[in-house]
Motif scaffolding. Structure first.
Motif: not given
Ligand SMILES: Cc1cc2nc3c(=O)[nH]c(=O)nc-3n(C[C@H](O)[C@H](O)[C@H](O)COP(=O)(O)OP(=O)(O)OC[C@H]3O[C@@H](n4cnc5c(N)ncnc54)[C@H](O)[C@@H]3O)c2cc1C
Length: 443
Positions: A6-8, A12-14, A40-42, A49-53, A215-217, A287-289, A313-315, A347-352
């Motif tokens: 699994v990459v990431g 979703a990855g976890a 966005a990741h800190k 969770l990079v934005c809202s909790n 804004l993130h970074g 912000a979403f709300p 944001h970049k997507n 979205g967070y939940v949809e991704s998971a």
């Molecule tokens: C700035 C921003 C704000 C957002 N705010 C919200 C919000 O408030 N609410 C909401 O529901 N959704 C939000 N989203 C949308 C989305 O739900 C989140 O991005 C969510 O975290 C996506 O889950 P994911 O597992 O697809 O990716 P992520 O959670 O981003 O996980 C990807 C992981 O892969 C790692 N990674 C990246 N490239 C590589 C690589 N080449 N090799 C190894 N590891 C790598 C990263 O470090 C990260 O840990 C937001 C998105 C962004 C970009």
């Protein structure tokens, strides 16, 4: 080969790693933090969770609430972590983000079958190991480049600005009216929300004082948006700027008065069925709300259901229809799965949830088993189907969970939308329990 990579280690990855490991395969989980971070990741933990909790509604009769209920049935780690780190937020499920991430990280790291590799993956692997790529909307550039090479440039989008999308059925048609500017084209393509001067002034004041998303970074990212300015930034240029831009009322006479309104927001049909509309020119960084609060002041949108909020944001996401199957595997190389936001779920939940679905099937493939199709009568399955076949509009765009994508009911339900959603939920939970049974029998 009883191994899955699994990459990431995001949402979703976890989840994918957890599900795969539960099915008895060895999992190698690659995560580039802390060696390298997206803008966005800190933090260092998994499932950051990079934005809202907030993980949004926990009401089972709401689309994302239903998705959560299905995930709980299917043994989701992300839901377990969310429930364990919950903070009070009314009917929404909000979490303490540190506890949430720590819970996920501890659980994954304590699994003997999972090896965590803290390194960036720079290419789409080609060694035959079943792999789930879940690197998110901010996938690091070398890997994004490799995915682009694998899929073709036209199949990997980087969208930076998107306007909110609302559920067409939630627009108040006593206020909004169908009309294409100057009567050109199909009137049904646009719904117009007319403002009086007082309504415009109140809306304007709310818009220019609304809170933007943090804004993130990499704030410099926003320079790419010059050609596509956030509506609140345009508004800040002057009280009337929007009335000469995206809120221009000319050529849009209100049938009730026969006159052009003081200002108007146009909603453009997003799909042929007219179940979704986007707010034209309303790409935003609020912000979403705040989007919900301020955009609900638009006449006709007082009770609008927002299917997707605007983002700036970049997507990175795949043009998934025709490229991914409904189990999220790459059609031309089925040992490669994608999961998370990059597949076109939003979205967070949809991704998971997509990680859950892809993780189960990656493990089953590694074990030589048939894939497990989760039916589109569930929200989990409907999202997989949406990703595989797309909506009805030509442009594939990421989408939150919503009842517009679930398989329609085969019977009429009396009692309006609430009763219909209850019936969707009842049917979906029954199907999720069936899937759980199959998983238990084959484990
Ligand atoms: C700035 C921003 C704000 C957002 N705010 C919200 C919000 O408030 N609410 C909401 O529901 N959704 C939000 N989203 C949308 C989305 O739900 C989140 O991005 C969510 O975290 C996506 O889950 P994911 O597992 O697809 O990716 P992520 O959670 O981003 O996980 C990807 C992981 O892969 C790692 N990674 C990246 N490239 C590589 C690589 N080449 N090799 C190894 N590891 C790598 C990263 O470090 C990260 O840990 C937001 C998105 C962004 C970009």
């Amino acid at each position: 080969m009883r191994r899955v990579r699994v990459v990431g280690a995001g949402l979703a990855g976890a989840e994918a790693a957890w599900q795969a490991s539960r099915l008895g395969v060895d999992v190698e989980l690659w995560e580039m933090k802390p060696q390298k971070r997206t803008p966005a990741h800190k933090a260092d933990g998994m499932a950051e969770l990079v934005c809202s909790n907030s993980l949004r509604s926990d009401d089972v009769n709401n689309a994302v609430g239903l998705l959560k209920a299905e995930m709980r049935i299917l043994g989701s780690l992300i839901m377990e972590a969310a429930d364990a780190s919950r903070v009070p937020a009314g009917t929404a499920l909000a979490v303490d983000r540190k506890k949430f991430s720590a819970y996920v990280t501890d659980k994954i790291e304590s699994l003997p079958s999972v090896t965590v590799v803290r390194r960036e993956m720079t290419v789409v692997p080609n060694d035959g190991v079943v792999t789930v790529i879940a690197t998110g909307p901010l996938t690091s550039e070398p890997l994004a480049e490799s995915i682009r090479g694998e899929l073709g440039i036209e199949n990997l989008h980087f969208f930076d600005a998107a306007a909110p999308i609302v559920d067409g059925a939630s627009v108040d048609l006593d206020r909004a009216y169908f009309y294409s500017r100057y009567g050109k084209g199909d009137a049904m393509d646009y719904l117009n929300c007319p403002f009086t001067k007082d309504e415009y002034d109140a809306f304007y004041d709310a818009l220019v004082t609304a809170r933007t998303a943090e804004l993130h970074g990499d704030d410099g990212d926003l320079t790419v948006f010059e050609g596509c300015m956030p509506v609140e930034v345009m508004a800040a240029r002057g009280r009337d700027t929007l009335r000469f831009g995206p809120m221009k009322p000319v050529g849009l006479p209100d049938p009730k008065t026969g006159r052009e309104p003081y200002a108007a927001v146009q909603l453009r049909r997003e799909n042929v069925a007219g179940t979704m509309y986007n707010l034209v020119g309303f790409q935003t960084h609020l912000a979403f709300p705040e989007q919900k609060r301020v955009f609900s002041m638009i006449p006709g949108l007082e009770n609008a259901v927002f299917l997707r909020y605007g983002v700036m944001h970049k997507n990175t996401y795949i043009n998934s229809p025709g490229t991914l199957s409904r189990t999220y595997s790459l059609i031309k190389r089925p040992e490669i799965y994608f999961a998370g936001q990059m597949t076109g779920v939003e979205g967070y939940v949809e991704s998971a949830a997509s990680g859950l679905y892809a993780g189960i099937n990656a493990a089953r493939r590694a074990l030589g088993m048939d894939e497990l199709i989760i039916p589109a009568t569930t929200m989990t399955g409907a999202m997989g189907q949406f990703v595989a076949v797309g909506g009805l509009s030509a442009d594939f765009q990421p989408m939150n969970a919503n009842f517009g994508i679930i398989e329609p009911l085969d019977h009429r339900v009396k009692g309006g939308k609430r009763a219909r959603n209850e019936e969707y939920a009842r049917r979906a939970l029954e199907a999720a329990n069936e899937i759980k049974k199959i998983m238990e029998e084959t484990r």
